[in-house]
Write an enzyme that holds these catalytic residues in place. Structure first.
Site, mmCIF file in Angstrom:
data_model
loop_
_atom_site.group_PDB
_atom_site.id
_atom_site.type_symbol
_atom_site.label_atom_id
_atom_site.label_comp_id
_atom_site.label_asym_id
_atom_site.label_seq_id
_atom_site.Cartn_x
_atom_site.Cartn_y
_atom_site.Cartn_z
ATOM 1 N N GLU A 158 0.802 -1.229 0.000
ATOM 2 C CA GLU A 158 0.000 0.000 0.000
ATOM 3 C C GLU A 158 0.834 1.278 0.000
ATOM 4 O O GLU A 158 0.673 2.152 0.858
ATOM 5 C CB GLU A 158 -0.988 -0.027 1.169
ATOM 6 C CG GLU A 158 -1.944 -1.206 1.083
ATOM 7 C CD GLU A 158 -2.890 -1.335 2.269
ATOM 8 O OE1 GLU A 158 -2.873 -0.444 3.146
ATOM 9 O OE2 GLU A 158 -3.633 -2.328 2.330
ATOM 10 N N GLU A 263 -6.355 -10.988 -0.563
ATOM 11 C CA GLU A 263 -7.308 -10.380 0.362
ATOM 12 C C GLU A 263 -8.727 -10.324 -0.214
ATOM 13 O O GLU A 263 -9.455 -9.339 -0.054
ATOM 14 C CB GLU A 263 -6.821 -8.982 0.773
ATOM 15 C CG GLU A 263 -5.379 -9.002 1.276
ATOM 16 C CD GLU A 263 -4.916 -7.684 1.879
ATOM 17 O OE1 GLU A 263 -5.773 -6.899 2.333
ATOM 18 O OE2 GLU A 263 -3.697 -7.449 1.912
#
Length: 380
Positions: A158, A263
C-alpha cells in the site's frame, strides 16, 4: 483339473468384477476447493492466531482440506513480529510456517514494509541513514530467518495514493522513493528463492493502476527483482466491474510479472459515499441503513453473492495462465474484518463459509463453475 481351474478362475474374476462394481458404486468424497482448483492456481486464506493454533477442530479441518495456500492476517506485521528495535517475536510466525508445512501448503508472508500497523519504534528514529539501516535490518532479519520456508512475500504494501502518486509514508519521508527498490533488493538478498510482490488495494482503478505499473517498471528497470503484483480483492456486489478487473490483470501481467488476487472478500453491505478503498484508518458512524442484514442474509442477496463470485472466478479461470494465487481474506463470515470496517458493529457476509462454518451458495457456485470448466476443457 483344468475344469476346476477354469471354474476357480471364473469365480475369482467374477468376485473381482463384483468388487469393482461395488467400488465404482461407492459414493466418492466430494472435492474440496483445493482439489478442484489445483490445476489452475493456489487457493489461499488468511489466518488469525486462533486458526494458526488450530483452537477450533472444525475450522482446522476446513483450513487443511480446502486451501492450498495461507497468509498470516496480522501476526507477521511489524508491530507483532518486531515490537521493539532489538526484539523479535517469532512465536506465532513459527507456528504459522509449521502449519503450512503440516498441510503441504504454499506459504505467503505479509508484510515486510507497510506504513500502517508499524512498530512505534520506527517513528523514534530521526536520522535518515539510521532509519534506512533499521529498515534493511528489519527486512533481512525476517526474510532470512524464513528462507526456504516462506514461498513468497508482500515486500511493500500500500505505497500508493488513489491518483497513482506515492503515499507520503514515513518510508518516503525518511528514505525518498528509493525505499521501494531498496526494499525489494534487500528482500532478494535475504531470500532470492522467494517470490517478491507489491500489494495494494483499489488496483483496478485506472489512475492507481498506471501508478503501480510505473512504479514496478521503475524498480525492474533498475535490475531489481519483483516477481509479482498483488491485487487486493476487497470488492463489492457491483464493483469493480469485470471489465476493470480483467484489464488490470492483463496490464499487470504485461509487465512480465505474476498476478495474485489477494485479500479477496465481497462485501454485501452499503458503504459511505466517501469511503476510500481499504485504508484502515477510516471509520464511519453505524446506522440501521448501513447494517441491513444484522439478523441474517436474505436469499436474494445470497444468490447475488454467489453469482458475483461465479463471475469473478470465471474471469480468473479465463486468465489462469497469468494468476499465481487467489487468497480469501479469512475463512468464515464471523472472522471477517469487514464486520468492523469501515463501520464498527456491522454484520457482513463476504466469504465462502458462514458463521457456523458451513459452505454457502457462493462456495457451491465456484465449485460448480470449475466442474463445468473442466468438462469444457475435456470436450475441446
Amino acid at each position: 483339473m483344468k475344469t476346476l481351474k477354469l471354474f476357480l478362475s471364473t469365480a475369482v474374476l467374477g468376485t473381482l468384477a463384483m468388487g469393482c462394481t461395488q467400488e465404482a458404486e461407492k459414493p466418492s468424497e466430494p472435492k474440496t476447493l483445493r482439489q478442484a482448483y489445483q490445476d489452475a492456481f493456489y487457493i489461499g486464506t488468511a489466518l488469525n492466531r486462533f486458526q494458526i493454533e488450530e483452537s477450533d477442530s472444525v475450522m482446522a479441518e476446513i483450513v487443511g482440506k480446502e486451501f492450498s495456500s495461507i497468509t498470516a492476517e496480522n501476526m507477521m506485521k511489524s508491530m507483532h513480529i518486531h515490537p521493539k528495535r532489538d526484539t523479535f517475536n517469532f512465536e506465532m510466525a513459527d507456528k504459522f510456517v509449521a502449519l503450512g508445512e503440516k498441510y503441504d501448503m504454499f506459504v505467503h508472508g505479509h508484510t515486510l514494509v507497510w506504513h500502517s500497523q508499524l512498530s512505534p519504534w520506527f517513528g523514534t528514529i530521526e536520522d535518515s541513514l539510521e532509519f534506512a539501516d533499521a529498515t534493511e535490518k528489519h527486512i533481512k532479519d525476517i526474510a532470512s530467518k524464513y528462507k526456504g520456508k516462506i514461498d513468497s512475500w508482500d515486500v511493500v504494501n500500500e505505497a500508493l495514493n488513489e491518483d497513482g502518486s506515492l503515499r507520503n509514508s514515513i518510508f518516503l519521508q525518511k528514505m525518498g522513493e528509493d525505499y521501494l527498490a531498496s526494499a525489494f533488493k534487500w528482500a532478494a538478498e535475504a531470500d532470492n528463492g522467494a517470490d517478491l510482490y507489491y500489494n495494494d488495494y483499489n488496483m483496478t482503478n485506472p489512475e492507481k493502476r498506471q501508478g503501480a505499473i510505473a512504479m514496478v517498471k521503475n524498480i525492474l528497470d533498475q535490475g531489481v527483482k519483483v516477481d509479482g503484483i498483488g491485487m487486493q480483492g476487497h470488492w463489492h456486489l457491483n464493483s469493480p466491474s469485470l471489465e476493470e478487473i480483467e484489464q488490470s490483470i492483463l496490464d499487470y501481467s504485461a509487465l512480465g510479472v505474476k498476478v495474485a488476487i489477494t485479500e479477496l472478500d465481497v462485501s454485501v453491505l452499503p458503504n459511505p459515499w466517501d469511503l476510500e478503498g481499504a485504508e484502515i484508518s477510516q471509520n464511519f458512524e453505524n446506522s440501521e441503513g448501513m447494517n441491513p442484514y444484522k439478523d441474517g442474509l436474505p436469499d436474494s442477496i445470497q444468490v447475488k453473492l454467489a453469482n458475483r463470485y461465479k463471475d469473478i472466478f470465471s474471469l480468473f479461470l479465463k486468465h489462469k495462465d497469468k494468476i499465481s494465487r487467489v487468497t480469501f481474506w479469512g475463512v468464515s463470515d464471523g472472522q471477517s474484518w469487514l464486520n468492523g470496517f469501515p463501520i464498527r458493529g456491522r454484520t457482513n457476509y463476504p466469504l465462502l463459509f458462514d458463521r457456523d462454518l458451513k459452505p454457502k451458495a457462493a462456495y457451491d457456485s465456484i465449485m460448480a463453475l470449475k466442474e463445468r470448466f473442466d468438462e469444457q476443457q475435456l470436450a475441446n
